[in-house]
Design an enzyme around this catalytic site. Structure first.
Site, PDB file in Angstrom:
ATOM      1  N   GLU B  42       0.811  -1.230   0.000  1.00  0.00           N
ATOM      2  CA  GLU B  42       0.000   0.000   0.000  1.00  0.00           C
ATOM      3  C   GLU B  42       0.839   1.272   0.000  1.00  0.00           C
ATOM      4  OE1 GLU B  42      -0.545  -2.509   2.108  1.00  0.00           O
ATOM      5  OE2 GLU B  42      -2.638  -3.127   1.990  1.00  0.00           O
ATOM      6  N   PHE B 104     -11.842  -6.780  13.529  1.00  0.00           N
ATOM      7  CA  PHE B 104     -10.741  -7.254  12.695  1.00  0.00           C
ATOM      8  C   PHE B 104     -10.341  -6.166  11.696  1.00  0.00           C
ATOM      9  CE2 PHE B 104      -9.351  -9.505   8.762  1.00  0.00           C
ATOM     10  CZ  PHE B 104      -8.118  -9.918   9.263  1.00  0.00           C
ATOM     11  N   GLN B 105      -9.060  -5.898  11.608  1.00  0.00           N
ATOM     12  CA  GLN B 105      -8.511  -4.865  10.717  1.00  0.00           C
ATOM     13  C   GLN B 105      -9.125  -3.492  10.947  1.00  0.00           C
ATOM     14  OE1 GLN B 105      -8.466  -6.436   6.633  1.00  0.00           O
ATOM     15  NE2 GLN B 105      -6.387  -7.172   7.027  1.00  0.00           N
ATOM     16  N   LYS B 154     -17.595   0.073   5.488  1.00  0.00           N
ATOM     17  CA  LYS B 154     -17.997  -0.988   4.568  1.00  0.00           C
ATOM     18  C   LYS B 154     -19.472  -0.874   4.189  1.00  0.00           C
ATOM     19  CE  LYS B 154     -17.685  -5.929   3.755  1.00  0.00           C
ATOM     20  NZ  LYS B 154     -17.351  -7.260   4.274  1.00  0.00           N
ATOM     21  N   MET B 472      24.582   8.168   1.824  1.00  0.00           N
ATOM     22  CA  MET B 472      24.507   9.484   2.458  1.00  0.00           C
ATOM     23  C   MET B 472      24.746   9.367   3.957  1.00  0.00           C
ATOM     24  SD  MET B 472      24.284  12.607   1.708  1.00  0.00           S
ATOM     25  CE  MET B 472      23.372  13.231   0.307  1.00  0.00           C
TER      26      MET B 472
END
Lengths: 185, 566
Positions: B42, B104-105, B154, B472
């Protein structure tokens, strides 16, 4: 020195967090915060008292004004304004037979501070007083001398005496450029 | 419903990753013309959407599911915020009735992303959805652009409601100051002609506003030297005679000396970033400042402006340039002698310490590799970079003749940005050559996206400048931490040919100077993706360098020579 910020913002979920989040993200502790609906119930007025470094004060106000939910944020510490706070105080002063001494004295003191009795019982009083921060601090000191006290303060509410013109963005047709805020006036 | 809103916003392409609560959305996508690009992480959806937005100026769209999907977007959102990139991120949220139940999630996406977006929304009622989506695009793309996140439950995704067109957007508190103050603009023009050593300091704002033509016009009217910041490269064509180069920590000697000695700084769409200014007290100490920015909070944030103009830099310059022309006959001659002297001084600085890529006959210098890429791209290709030494070398040695060719993570400095950004840019501009110059560190952060590149056959040229170090960080440990190198060695790197081969495209590793040119030519001639791993000199450092907190006129110009111990 403490800074008093007055914010007019939309009465929406998360709006309060956005405004206060700007301060917490910079590591500032908020000394007091009050918020309530305005005459227009879709808007809220918030008064924040916070200790911000002097050179960053203007920046904080600018950043608040950038928030989509904020209609106007202004620094009241630099313009004429009135600040008041409400204090609710319970003082223990049990009524004893034949000796009403402290109770009478408490009521006298309350009168001097313009406090009102909101509850009276055999254990003591609940008092309500408004004023500026210094006055309330003094009131607390005086009441403490009479017995155990319990205090709730509302935090400052402030009103500017120098009202700024509120500039709001008008609706724009979807797909059009935003109407530019007039900077000429 | 949501897709209907996106179609009406002109969205062609979404970069995303599906999940449990976004299933209804993906089901609707099945029948929808909008293209969904499945990335492999993502975070990279956000970076790819940024690549798309940076290459086109259109709003990039990223999509992720609730919980881990949403939290993975955070880096990309902050990145877009720092560089003012228009982005709309759509995330799924657990059903309304489960919010707050540790479902959940579930994650508090609205709360988490509050401070990393220009604005964000949580939509629990389908009737609000069209308004919110259109507002999100409006906020992302107008004023100072930025990311907007819309978190949708949802049940809202599942809702079936007819789309009622949203005809107007009403955000009373959203203030856009686009037109500069006419009086201030007049005064600015006056100051510009009065200056003896004017200096144009132009940044990313020019690119966002599409003000490159107007900038060029201004620079030409004044015949002033112009520098472009890291975010502004391409605002002035690199081959323009008035273009000096990039200023700042790794800017050129001439660019920084010019900044230090100017008597008027014309700051256009810049935010006086610490990587440009160095120690503030020593930054342009002799200069008055004209600062044009669309964001009033940028004015005076770092450096006080003697003449502030709040406005869209394009519109401001459109008003300013005619005033400059109008004043030209009466004022241009006034300081022409000192301006000629100013130019000769700048040319002298350029000649004194030019930016020339290091080369060697025994090893491939990274600067040499970058210069060779520049030779092949001729200032016309889209170049994305990661963050670190290779980014600075690319900024120094690759020419950009147009805006929106140079795509890199400037403000946030997110490693792993370059490769996914190249994906977004290639989808946005399928006909353009897209080169992704990355280090071996950042490349390994974005390796999963090789799969996305392979599955779409994107002809991205991935060039790894592989020095076996987090270069760097190593440079700083070497210079400022007594060369106590700690956790900067990347001693394991996959075989590029096998790695690319595993994904079904070509790859190669080179380590000899004589291979450099043919290998790059082969990569650029390839029709599909190409992974070229270049083993470069491991200890090369980026110079010039203004050490953090140093003054810009006190650059370290080259590697200090080791002192012989008696």
């Amino acid at each position: 020195m403490l800074q008093t910020i007055s914010v007019l913002l939309e009465n929406k979920t998360g709006a309060l967090m956005r405004a206060t989040g700007l301060l917490t993200a910079r590591g500032y502790n908020i000394e007091s915060l009050t918020v309530a609906k305005t005459l227009d119930p879709t808007l809220s007025r918030m008064t924040i008292v916070v200790d911000v470094e002097p050179r960053l004060r203007a920046q904080v106000i600018k950043q608040m004004n950038k928030l989509i939910n904020v209609l106007q944020a202004s620094d009241l510490s630099e313009s004429p304004s009135v600040t008041r706070e409400l204090l609710l105080l319970r003082v223990r002063a049990a009524a004893e037979e034949g000796n009403n001494g402290p109770r009478t004295a408490i009521l006298k003191e309350a009168e001097i501070f313009g406090a009102r009795v909101v509850d009276s019982s055999v254990e003591g009083f609940a008092l309500e007083v408004t004023g500026d921060t210094e006055k309330l601090d003094e009131f607390i000191d005086v009441m403490r001398s009479y017995g155990d006290i319990e205090v709730t303060r509302s935090g400052a509410v402030a009103v500017s005496l120098d009202p700024k013109k509120l500039r709001l963005s008008p609706p724009v047709p979807r797909g059009a450029e935003p109407t530019t805020v007039n900077v000429e006036s | 419903m949501l897709l209907e809103c996106l179609v009406r916003e002109g969205v062609e392409c979404i970069f995303g990753y599906p999940g449990g609560v976004t299933l209804p959305l993906y089901d609707a996508m099945y029948d929808n013309p909008i293209r969904h690009v499945l990335v492999r992480h993502e975070e990279n959806a956000c970076f790819a959407a940024q690549g798309y937005a940076r290459a086109t100026g259109k709003v990039g769209v990223a999509c992720a599911t609730s919980g881990p999907g949403a939290t993975n977007l955070v880096t990309g959102l902050v990145d877009a915020m720092m560089d003012s990139i228009p982005l709309v991120a759509l995330t799924g949220q657990v059903p309304t009735k489960l919010i707050g139940s540790d479902a959940f999630q579930e994650a508090d996406t609205f709360g988490i992303t509050r401070s990393c977006t220009k604005h964000n929304y949580l939509v629990k009622n389908i009737h609000e959805l069209p308004e919110v989506i259109h507002e999100a695009f409006y906020i992302a793309s107008t004023g100072r652009p930025g990311p907007v996140l819309v978190d949708v439950t949802k049940d809202v995704f599942q809702g079936q409601v007819h789309y009622t067109p949203v005809t107007s957007i009403h955000l009373p508190g959203y203030k856009v100051h686009a037109d500069g103050h006419t009086g201030q603009i007049r005064r600015a023009a006056q100051m510009m002609w009065e200056a003896q050593r004017p200096y144009v300091y132009a940044g990313g704002g020019i690119i966002h506003a599409g003000a490159h033509q107007e900038l060029r016009e201004l620079v030409e009217i004044l015949d002033a030297p112009c520098v472009n910041t890291l975010m502004g490269l391409g605002a002035m064509p690199s081959n323009h005679p008035n273009f000096v180069s990039m200023p700042g920590m790794h800017g050129s000697y001439a660019a920084n000396m010019g900044m230090y000695n100017a008597d008027l700084l014309i700051a256009l769409g810049v935010r006086f970033d610490d990587r440009v200014t160095g120690r503030l007290a020593a930054f342009a100490p002799h200069a008055k400042v004209i600062h044009v920015d669309i964001d009033p909070a940028e004015i005076g944030k770092i450096r006080n402006a003697d003449l502030p103009i709040v406005g869209d830099v394009r519109r401001v310059l459109q008003k300013l340039n005619p005033v400059l022309r109008e004043l030209e006959p009466s004022m241009a001659a006034r300081n022409s002698a000192s301006r000629r002297a100013w130019w000769s001084q700048i040319r002298a600085w350029k000649e004194e310490h030019p930016l020339t890529p290091a080369t060697s006959s025994t090893e491939i210098k990274p600067q040499h590799a970058v210069a060779e890429i520049d030779r092949l791209t001729r200032g016309e290709a889209i170049v994305t970079s990661d963050v670190g030494q290779h980014q600075m070398w690319s900024a120094q040695f690759i020419r950009f003749n147009h805006p929106r060719l140079w795509i890199n993570s400037g403000g946030l400095g997110s490693m792993g940005f370059g490769l996914p950004a190249a994906i977004g840019a290639q989808f946005a501009c399928p006909e353009k050559t897209v080169v992704s110059i990355v280090g071996d560190g950042g490349f390994q952060m974005s390796v999963p996206e090789l799969a996305t590149i392979a599955s779409h056959g994107l002809p991205i040229k991935i060039i790894v400048l592989n020095n076996g170090y987090l270069g760097m960080v190593r440079q700083w440990q070497e210079l400022f931490y007594n060369n106590r190198l700690c956790s900067v060695t990347l001693d394991s790197f996959p075989d590029a040919e096998k790695l690319a081969g595993a994904y079904g495209f070509k790859g190669r590793t080179i380590e000899h100077v004589h291979e450099l040119r043919p290998a790059l030519e082969e990569a650029f001639a390839e029709n599909g993706p190409y992974l070229l791993n270049i083993r470069v000199s491991p200890t090369e450092n980026v110079y010039p360098m203004v050490p953090a907190g140093g003054a810009i006129n006190e650059m370290v110009l080259a590697q200090p020579q080791p002192v012989a111990v008696p």
